[in-house]
Write a protein that holds these residues in place. Sequence first.
Motif, PDB file in Angstrom:
ATOM      1  N   SER A  42      -1.986   1.590   9.404  1.00 20.47           N
ATOM      2  CA  SER A  42      -1.333   0.533   8.685  1.00 20.47           C
ATOM      3  C   SER A  42       0.097   0.321   8.961  1.00 20.47           C
ATOM      4  O   SER A  42       0.629  -0.872   9.120  1.00 20.47           O
ATOM      5  N   ILE A  46       1.399  -3.052  10.546  1.00 19.11           N
ATOM      6  CA  ILE A  46       2.250  -4.015   9.625  1.00 19.11           C
ATOM      7  C   ILE A  46       3.392  -3.934  10.597  1.00 19.11           C
ATOM      8  O   ILE A  46       4.259  -4.943  10.206  1.00 19.11           O
ATOM      9  N   ARG A  67      -6.167   1.562  -0.697  1.00 12.70           N
ATOM     10  CA  ARG A  67      -5.248   0.824  -1.680  1.00 12.70           C
ATOM     11  C   ARG A  67      -3.733   1.302  -0.773  1.00 12.70           C
ATOM     12  O   ARG A  67      -3.613   2.651  -0.639  1.00 12.70           O
ATOM     13  N   ILE A  68      -3.232   0.278  -0.466  1.00  7.54           N
ATOM     14  CA  ILE A  68      -1.998   0.330   0.471  1.00  7.54           C
ATOM     15  C   ILE A  68      -0.778  -0.610  -0.192  1.00  7.54           C
ATOM     16  O   ILE A  68      -0.809  -1.417  -0.653  1.00  7.54           O
ATOM     17  N   THR A  70       3.070  -1.391   0.593  1.00 10.18           N
ATOM     18  CA  THR A  70       3.774  -1.222   1.979  1.00 10.18           C
ATOM     19  C   THR A  70       4.809  -2.258   1.904  1.00 10.18           C
ATOM     20  O   THR A  70       4.782  -3.401   1.123  1.00 10.18           O
ATOM     21  N   ALA A  93      -0.547 -11.621   3.996  1.00  7.64           N
ATOM     22  CA  ALA A  93      -1.126 -10.355   3.351  1.00  7.64           C
ATOM     23  C   ALA A  93      -2.652 -10.511   3.594  1.00  7.64           C
ATOM     24  O   ALA A  93      -3.322  -9.458   3.812  1.00  7.64           O
ATOM     25  N   GLN A  97      -5.161  -7.710   5.515  1.00 13.68           N
ATOM     26  CA  GLN A  97      -6.303  -7.181   4.827  1.00 13.68           C
ATOM     27  C   GLN A  97      -7.774  -7.199   5.804  1.00 13.68           C
ATOM     28  O   GLN A  97      -8.174  -6.161   6.002  1.00 13.68           O
ATOM     29  N   LEU A 100      -6.760  -4.826   8.824  1.00 15.69           N
ATOM     30  CA  LEU A 100      -6.756  -3.360   8.555  1.00 15.69           C
ATOM     31  C   LEU A 100      -8.371  -3.060   8.296  1.00 15.69           C
ATOM     32  O   LEU A 100      -8.836  -2.018   8.604  1.00 15.69           O
ATOM     33  N   ILE A 115      -9.973  -3.364   0.226  1.00 15.65           N
ATOM     34  CA  ILE A 115      -8.626  -3.074   0.591  1.00 15.65           C
ATOM     35  C   ILE A 115      -7.826  -3.813  -0.331  1.00 15.65           C
ATOM     36  O   ILE A 115      -7.624  -4.819  -0.417  1.00 15.65           O
ATOM     37  N   THR A 116      -6.874  -2.864  -0.951  1.00 18.88           N
ATOM     38  CA  THR A 116      -6.102  -3.634  -2.108  1.00 18.88           C
ATOM     39  C   THR A 116      -4.577  -3.255  -1.363  1.00 18.88           C
ATOM     40  O   THR A 116      -4.228  -2.244  -1.021  1.00 18.88           O
ATOM     41  N   LEU A 117      -4.048  -4.368  -1.180  1.00 21.46           N
ATOM     42  CA  LEU A 117      -2.690  -4.438  -0.229  1.00 21.46           C
ATOM     43  C   LEU A 117      -1.479  -4.751  -1.291  1.00 21.46           C
ATOM     44  O   LEU A 117      -1.627  -6.010  -2.104  1.00 21.46           O
ATOM     45  N   THR A 118      -0.563  -4.146  -1.658  1.00 21.19           N
ATOM     46  CA  THR A 118       0.337  -4.266  -2.493  1.00 21.19           C
ATOM     47  C   THR A 118       1.795  -4.324  -1.654  1.00 21.19           C
ATOM     48  O   THR A 118       1.991  -3.474  -1.008  1.00 21.19           O
TER      49      THR A 118
END
Length: 131
Positions: A42, A46, A67-68, A70, A93, A97, A100, A115-118
Amino acid sequence: MRIDQNLATGGGSSRVATGETTVPGRIDVKERVYRTVTEQASATLIGVPRGDVKVDVTEHPGGIAVRIATPLPIPDLDDTVAISQSVPVLDRARQLQEQLQQRLTGIIGRDVTRITLTITGATIPERRRVR
C-alpha cells in the motif's frame, strides 16, 4: 488463517492439472504477515512511507477484508499547474482501492473482497533536484 490441502487417497501426493504436486497438510499464515505485506504494498502504491500506513486485515466471507488508513500525497498548493492536472481526491481514492485490490490479491494469493480506505491527511512529496 490457514489453507487446508485435500488429501489424496492413501495419503500420497496428488497431481493437479497444472502439473504441480500437492503435499498433504496445511499452510498457516499469520495475520501479521498479511498486515506487513499489505502495509508495504500500500505504501509503495500510494507513495508514502510505510510507517504512515496503518492496516487491519481480517477474514471475510470468500476472502480477506482490508482496512487501510493513510495520508494521500497531493501537489504543492502553490503549484497551480500541478493542481489543475491532478485527479480529485475521491476519484484518486477509488482508483487506489481498485489498484490495491488487484495488487494485493496477486501478492497474497487470496481474494481481497473488501478494501476500506481512510484518508487521514495530505502530504506534499519532497521535490528532488536533478544535478
